[in-house]
Design a protein around this motif. Structure first.
Motif, short mmCIF file in Angstrom:
data_model
loop_
_atom_site.label_atom_id
_atom_site.label_comp_id
_atom_site.label_asym_id
_atom_site.label_seq_id
_atom_site.Cartn_x
_atom_site.Cartn_y
_atom_site.Cartn_z
N ALA A 24 14.05 99.90 20.92
CA ALA A 24 13.71 98.47 20.88
C ALA A 24 13.61 97.99 19.43
N MET A 25 13.01 98.81 18.58
CA MET A 25 12.90 98.44 17.16
C MET A 25 14.28 98.30 16.54
N LEU A 26 15.16 99.30 16.80
CA LEU A 26 16.49 99.29 16.17
C LEU A 26 17.33 98.09 16.61
N MET A 27 17.05 97.56 17.81
CA MET A 27 17.85 96.44 18.32
C MET A 27 17.48 95.11 17.67
N ARG A 28 16.35 95.07 16.94
CA ARG A 28 16.02 93.79 16.30
C ARG A 28 15.59 93.94 14.84
N ALA A 29 15.73 95.16 14.32
CA ALA A 29 15.36 95.40 12.91
C ALA A 29 16.57 95.16 12.02
N CYS A 30 16.37 94.34 11.00
CA CYS A 30 17.45 93.96 10.08
C CYS A 30 17.22 94.61 8.72
N ASP A 31 18.32 94.81 8.04
CA ASP A 31 18.31 95.51 6.76
C ASP A 31 19.13 94.71 5.76
N VAL A 32 18.52 94.37 4.63
CA VAL A 32 19.24 93.66 3.56
C VAL A 32 18.91 94.34 2.24
N ARG A 33 19.93 94.66 1.47
CA ARG A 33 19.68 95.29 0.17
C ARG A 33 19.06 94.28 -0.80
N LEU A 34 18.16 94.79 -1.66
CA LEU A 34 17.41 93.91 -2.57
C LEU A 34 17.15 94.68 -3.87
N PRO A 35 18.21 94.97 -4.63
CA PRO A 35 18.02 95.81 -5.82
C PRO A 35 17.10 95.18 -6.85
N ALA A 36 16.47 96.05 -7.64
CA ALA A 36 15.44 95.62 -8.60
C ALA A 36 15.98 94.64 -9.63
N ARG A 37 17.30 94.69 -9.89
CA ARG A 37 17.86 93.86 -10.97
C ARG A 37 18.01 92.39 -10.57
N LEU A 38 17.76 91.99 -9.32
CA LEU A 38 18.00 90.60 -8.89
C LEU A 38 17.04 89.64 -9.60
N THR A 39 17.56 88.43 -9.86
CA THR A 39 16.74 87.39 -10.50
C THR A 39 16.03 86.58 -9.41
N ARG A 40 15.04 85.79 -9.85
CA ARG A 40 14.31 84.94 -8.92
C ARG A 40 15.26 83.99 -8.17
N ALA A 41 16.25 83.43 -8.90
CA ALA A 41 17.20 82.51 -8.26
C ALA A 41 18.01 83.24 -7.18
N GLU A 42 18.37 84.47 -7.46
CA GLU A 42 19.13 85.24 -6.47
C GLU A 42 18.27 85.57 -5.24
N LEU A 43 16.99 85.88 -5.50
CA LEU A 43 16.08 86.15 -4.39
C LEU A 43 15.90 84.90 -3.54
N ASP A 44 15.79 83.75 -4.21
CA ASP A 44 15.65 82.48 -3.48
C ASP A 44 16.88 82.24 -2.60
N TYR A 45 18.05 82.56 -3.15
CA TYR A 45 19.27 82.36 -2.36
C TYR A 45 19.23 83.23 -1.10
N ILE A 46 18.88 84.51 -1.29
CA ILE A 46 18.88 85.45 -0.16
C ILE A 46 17.85 85.02 0.89
N ALA A 47 16.63 84.74 0.45
CA ALA A 47 15.58 84.36 1.39
C ALA A 47 15.96 83.06 2.11
N GLY A 48 16.48 82.10 1.35
CA GLY A 48 16.88 80.82 1.94
C GLY A 48 17.98 81.01 2.97
N ALA A 49 18.95 81.84 2.64
CA ALA A 49 20.06 82.06 3.57
C ALA A 49 19.57 82.68 4.87
N LEU A 50 18.64 83.62 4.78
CA LEU A 50 18.14 84.29 5.99
C LEU A 50 17.32 83.32 6.85
N VAL A 51 16.45 82.56 6.21
CA VAL A 51 15.62 81.61 6.96
C VAL A 51 16.50 80.54 7.61
N MET A 52 17.49 80.06 6.87
CA MET A 52 18.36 79.01 7.44
C MET A 52 19.26 79.58 8.53
#
Ligand SMILES: *Cc1c(COP(=O)(O)O)cnc(C)c1O
Length: 403
Positions: free
Chosen positions: A361-389
């Motif tokens: 049940a967990m595997l059927m709804r658990a999502c995985d997105v890479r988030l390497p340490a080198r990302l900038t705040r703007a890049e994190l905002d893009y990723i979070a925004g894209a997922l929420v939208m």
């Protein structure tokens, strides 16, 4: 920002590696046992052991090799039963099978950690060893696991492939069980393309692992940088008595890894900050949930996992497609064909596949997105925004802000 960030590229290898690489290219001295002392692999082992605060380290060709050697070095009989979490990478049950042991799977909860009630129940089903895989760096309750295993005299191997830098109750992950194993594959905290290392305080265990890793004849002597009578006696005892699997690391990998040890603290700090920033944004959506870490755990993530709330399988697929349209690749562990982290695809395990409804049940709804340490705040905002939208695209604005 219009373009989605690239989350797959690695960081550059530190400039300081160049001089050592150049030296190796000039000398051609790529084999760890040619130089009489101070070979790059030996220096890496010394540095890594010192960094972790453990007595011994053995560098090998991969974390899979380290897991395999750990099980062999424990002296488990063929057919021995090794308890592993059902949420991990296929390399883990593979290492168990390679060591001629039988993987026994236990349930993992919706927080990606070992379900302790199921673990405790299965531990009394003739288990000979436990291999705790800290999948994606998520730490299970190590206090409970060690108490249960110590009470029964069951050895614990930690698969910390993806957990370098994680701390549990003030102790570094990988130093809590009898052996800890780490990966240097490119998606892990330290990148050599391929490679692995195991750490332990147990002289007899490391002596066995060193010989089986391919320290033929008396090459084991190059694993004693200072007088160590206990280790020397163990090497002498096991001389000529163990098969050589030749899983050694070469010097070129070691000179690429060594200068990255100085980067660990920054990568851990930035990875954690990035993760927590994105987690906070995802948790504000009615459809996305990042489970809390355990209280005693300090994480070192380079990716984020979250569960979808109230989505059917079709909606889950639509969510992944909507995120992909915005340039963000979401892996739903249980949905992609032949996913190596879905236990039902480990058909090489002998015997019937157990029914593990909680993990499934967990595997059927658990999502995985890479988030390497080198990302900038703007890049994190893009990723979070894209997922929420993407979630809103699928579930509708009204429901997103409804209840
Ligand atoms: C990457 C990984 C492995 C395998 O490591 P290799 O070095 O590629 O063999 C094992 N377990 C986990 C949890 C991993 O993330």
């Amino acid at each position: 920002m219009s373009l989605a960030p690239n989350v797959y590229d690695a960081e550059p290898i530190p400039e300081s590696a160049r001089a050592e690489i150049d030296k190796l290219l000039k000398s051609g001295d790529l084999f760890r046992y040619t130089a009489p002392e101070n070979a790059p692999v030996t220096l890496l082992e010394q540095d890594f052991a010192a960094h972790m605060g453990s007595r011994y380290a053995l560098a090998v060709s991969s974390c899979s090799a380290a897991l395999f050697l750990s099980l062999k070095a424990l002296g488990l009989r063929p057919g021995a039963r090794v308890l592993i979490p059902a949420f991990t990478f296929a390399a883990v049950p593979s290492a168990v099978v390679h060591a001629e042991c039988q993987p026994v799977l236990c349930e993992v909860g919706e927080n990606y950690r070992i379900d302790m009630a199921d673990f405790a129940a299965r531990l009394d089903d003739d288990i000979d060893a436990v291999l705790v895989s800290h999948m994606r760096g998520h730490t299970s309750d190590m206090a409970a696991i060690m108490a249960l295993c110590d009470a029964r005299g069951i050895p614990v191997v930690e698969d910390a492939a993806h957990s370098l830098g994680t701390v549990w109750d003030g102790r570094k992950i990988g130093t809590i069980g009898r052996v800890g194993c780490f990966s240097f594959q490119s998606y892990k905290l330290l990148n050599a393309g391929e490679g692995g290392i195991m750490i332990t305080d147990d002289a007899d265990l490391v002596a066995r692992a060193v010989i089986m890793s391919g320290a033929y004849e008396h090459n084991w002597a190059k694993h004693m940088n200072e007088a160590d009578p206990e280790l020397e006696a163990a090497f002498a005892h096991w001389q000529n008595k163990l098969p050589l699997y030749n899983l050694r690391m070469g010097n070129l990998s070691a000179v690429i890894i060594r200068p990255q040890l100085d980067e660990i603290a920054r990568r851990v700090r930035d990875g954690r900050t990035n993760h927590d920033y994105v987690a906070d944004r995802l948790n504000r959506s009615a459809f996305l949930h990042v489970p809390d870490k355990l209280a005693k755990e300090e994480r070192a993530p380079d990716s984020i996992q979250f569960n979808l709330i109230g989505m059917t399988e079709d909606e889950t697929r639509a969510f992944a497609a909507a995120a992909a349209e915005r340039g963000i690749k979401v892996q739903v562990f249980g949905l992609s064909t032949d996913n190596a982290r879905a236990f039902w695809n480990w058909q090489f395990i002998p015997g019937d596949m157990p029914d593990l409804p909680r993990t499934r049940a967990m595997l059927m709804r658990a999502c995985d997105v890479r988030l390497p340490a080198r990302l900038t705040r703007a890049e994190l905002d893009y990723i979070a925004g894209a997922l929420v939208m993407a979630a809103q695209d699928v579930m509708g604005e009204a429901r997103a802000y409804g209840t």
